[in-house]
Design an enzyme around this catalytic site. Structure first.
Site, PDB file in Angstrom:
ATOM      1  N   ASP A   1       1.881  -5.499   7.649  1.00  0.00           N
ATOM      2  CA  ASP A   1       0.655  -4.697   7.567  1.00  0.00           C
ATOM      3  C   ASP A   1      -0.505  -5.681   7.382  1.00  0.00           C
ATOM      4  O   ASP A   1      -0.607  -6.358   6.357  1.00  0.00           O
ATOM      5  CB  ASP A   1       0.755  -3.728   6.381  1.00  0.00           C
ATOM      6  CG  ASP A   1      -0.445  -2.781   6.294  1.00  0.00           C
ATOM      7  OD1 ASP A   1      -1.518  -3.123   6.826  1.00  0.00           O
ATOM      8  OD2 ASP A   1      -0.310  -1.720   5.660  1.00  0.00           O
TER       9      ASP A   1
ATOM     10  N   TYR B   1     -10.997  -0.161  10.625  1.00  0.00           N
ATOM     11  CA  TYR B   1     -12.207   0.327   9.941  1.00  0.00           C
ATOM     12  C   TYR B   1     -12.625  -0.528   8.751  1.00  0.00           C
ATOM     13  O   TYR B   1     -13.626  -0.249   8.115  1.00  0.00           O
ATOM     14  CB  TYR B   1     -12.070   1.803   9.529  1.00  0.00           C
ATOM     15  CG  TYR B   1     -10.817   2.182   8.763  1.00  0.00           C
ATOM     16  CD1 TYR B   1     -10.650   1.830   7.440  1.00  0.00           C
ATOM     17  CD2 TYR B   1      -9.810   2.914   9.374  1.00  0.00           C
ATOM     18  CE1 TYR B   1      -9.500   2.195   6.748  1.00  0.00           C
ATOM     19  CE2 TYR B   1      -8.662   3.285   8.694  1.00  0.00           C
ATOM     20  CZ  TYR B   1      -8.512   2.920   7.378  1.00  0.00           C
ATOM     21  OH  TYR B   1      -7.384   3.280   6.696  1.00  0.00           O
TER      22      TYR B   1
ATOM     23  N   PHE C   1       0.860  -1.188   0.000  1.00  0.00           N
ATOM     24  CA  PHE C   1       0.000   0.000   0.000  1.00  0.00           C
ATOM     25  C   PHE C   1       0.903   1.247   0.000  1.00  0.00           C
ATOM     26  O   PHE C   1       1.891   1.289   0.741  1.00  0.00           O
ATOM     27  CB  PHE C   1      -0.895  -0.031   1.248  1.00  0.00           C
ATOM     28  CG  PHE C   1      -1.999   0.980   1.212  1.00  0.00           C
ATOM     29  CD1 PHE C   1      -3.183   0.700   0.546  1.00  0.00           C
ATOM     30  CD2 PHE C   1      -1.861   2.208   1.834  1.00  0.00           C
ATOM     31  CE1 PHE C   1      -4.213   1.634   0.500  1.00  0.00           C
ATOM     32  CE2 PHE C   1      -2.879   3.150   1.800  1.00  0.00           C
ATOM     33  CZ  PHE C   1      -4.058   2.856   1.123  1.00  0.00           C
TER      34      PHE C   1
HETATM   35  C1  LIG Z   1      -2.903  -2.017   3.502  1.00  0.00           C
HETATM   36  C2  LIG Z   1      -3.136  -0.650   4.048  1.00  0.00           C
HETATM   37  N1  LIG Z   1      -2.178  -0.077   4.780  1.00  0.00           N
HETATM   38  C3  LIG Z   1      -2.335   1.157   5.284  1.00  0.00           C
HETATM   39  C4  LIG Z   1      -3.484   1.882   5.048  1.00  0.00           C
HETATM   40  C5  LIG Z   1      -3.598   3.283   5.592  1.00  0.00           C
HETATM   41  O1  LIG Z   1      -4.094   3.293   6.866  1.00  0.00           O
HETATM   42  P1  LIG Z   1      -4.247   4.656   7.689  1.00  0.00           P
HETATM   43  O2  LIG Z   1      -5.089   5.571   6.875  1.00  0.00           O
HETATM   44  O3  LIG Z   1      -4.891   4.229   8.964  1.00  0.00           O
HETATM   45  O4  LIG Z   1      -2.892   5.215   7.915  1.00  0.00           O
HETATM   46  C6  LIG Z   1      -4.512   1.316   4.309  1.00  0.00           C
HETATM   47  C7  LIG Z   1      -5.757   2.067   4.071  1.00  0.00           C
HETATM   48  O5  LIG Z   1      -6.658   1.690   3.395  1.00  0.00           O
HETATM   49  C8  LIG Z   1      -4.324   0.022   3.777  1.00  0.00           C
HETATM   50  O6  LIG Z   1      -5.271  -0.563   3.037  1.00  0.00           O
END
Ligand SMILES: Cc1ncc(COP(=O)(O)O)c(C=O)c1O
Length: 395
Positions: A195, A220, A125
């Protein structure tokens, strides 16, 4: 040939069928976007009323008398026990995935001072890659990117200090095997940070047993904690005493109310707290977790695999030649709780899907993602979704 009646029968036999009533879902919508934002738990208004009532009646006393102060760790322990295979004392809920990754990575690289490389998968991500780049810039590390489709093991050597990895690829839903990859990282002498945003709540995760060093994840998505709900952070107990939070704040102090001018970290995982947490947001996450109580996560994973497999099988049977191409792994074993389709006219198709009552999401220019939440999605919805996809492809 699969029939709609077959899917009605699967819903009747579904051991998780009673869970759907625990969520509020519009009658005229098939919601296949729980991988982005989970549905609202039906009990959440009462949960919100409860915490607002505590604030109204107890005011500042709520921090001590209502467990507000402990929430990052009590909620962390609950998520750890229910969904992450983590013994108490290793998980806190705080901040966002991005911030937590920054904290853990900054702390982790200091545990491997002689190793100059941080490894990250190209497919990660974007926020994870930004954090890796930013930490590397601050510390002088080199970033080594594992190209899409390549194995982590092929890029490990004695210069890699920390590997940052996504458990389920947010784009394709491909699973990177956590226990075996963690073991490879560990045997090379490096540390792993996972993650878990797209895997928590939809498959069995055993962080302690697999020897995972660190992990972060969202609440969420499949945990249904609400828009912008705070994230979780896991740090294995054997590392805790030596980790330093790059954003030290009073909440992570060993004795916050001593109000001293010198920072001394909490002896445990609370050292990763920084500032005051949102009690209201955390209580919604806590309330949402009730839907997982008494549920066998193995059943959740079995239903998730069956939902996604049925979707792919039905597309093959009923939507062949309409321009949809399955991007996710075809083997359920390697696929998370999402199916991604490629379509050259994805943006236009997406608009037609939304108008027809099917909500997935669009990753421009050409990907359509459909997330399957086993606690509330049904097999019949899979049939109806494919019917809508058939109509939407033909314009
Ligand atoms: C795999 C992954 N990592 C990180 C994030 C970002 O998370 P945050 O907005 O809580 O920093 C997301 C958000 O959709 C995600 O899908």
């Amino acid at each position: 040939m699969i029939t709609r009646d077959d899917l009605v029968a699967l819903d009747t036999e579904d051991p998780l069928a009673d869970r759907r009533a625990l969520f509020v879902l519009p009658d005229d919508l098939i919601y296949l976007d729980g991988n982005s934002l989970g549905a609202q738990p039906a009990s959440i208004t009462a949960t919100a009323d409860e915490v607002l009532g505590e604030w109204r009646s107890d005011l500042i006393g709520g921090w001590t008398d209502r467990g507000w102060w402990e929430m990052p760790s009590t909620l962390g322990d609950r998520i750890g026990g229910l969904l992450l295979g983590a013994e108490a004392g290793q998980v806190v809920v705080t901040d966002t995935v991005t911030v937590n990754l920054f904290k853990l990575l900054s702390a982790a690289v200091r545990l491997r001072p002689d190793r100059a490389v941080i490894l990250v998968a190209e497919s990660s991500f974007p926020t994870d890659r930004y954090v890796v780049d930013a930490v590397a810039r601050r510390t002088g590390h080199e970033v080594r990117v594992v190209p899409r489709g390549e194995s982590v093991a092929d890029h490990l050597d004695e210069s890699v200090g920390v590997a940052v990895l996504e458990h389920v690829d947010f784009r394709t839903a491909e699973i990177r095997d956590l226990p075996s990859t963690t073991a490879e990282v560990r045997s090379s002498g490096a540390l792993s940070i996972w993650d878990l945003s797209h895997s928590a709540g939809v498959m069995k995760i055993e962080l302690d047993r697999s020897g995972t060093d660190f992990a972060v994840g969202c609440t969420y998505k499949f945990l249904n904690g609400g828009p912008g709900a705070p994230a979780f952070l896991y740090a294995a107990s054997q590392h805790l005493a030596t980790l330093s939070n790059p954003i030290p704040g009073w909440l992570g102090h060993a004795d916050p109310f001593a109000m001293t001018g010198t920072y001394a970290p909490d002896p445990g995982v609370r050292r990763f707290l920084t500032g005051t947490h949102s009690v209201t947001a955390m209580r919604l996450v806590d309330g949402a977790l009730d839907a997982f109580e008494g549920v066998d996560i193995v059943e959740v994973r079995a239903k998730s695999s069956r939902l996604t497999s049925t979707f792919i099988d039905l597309l093959d049977e009923r939507a062949a030649g309409l321009g949809y191409e399955v991007v996710s792994p075809r083997s359920a074993e390697h696929r998370g709780s999402q199916v991604t389709l490629h379509h050259v006219e994805a943006p236009a198709v997406f608009d037609r899907l939304v108008s027809a009552g099917l909500r997935g999401d669009l990753r421009s220019p050409s990907l359509l993602r459909f997330g399957f939440a086993p606690l509330y999605n049904t097999y019949v919805e899979v049939w109806d979704a494919v019917e809508i996809l058939r109509g939407a492809a033909s314009g």
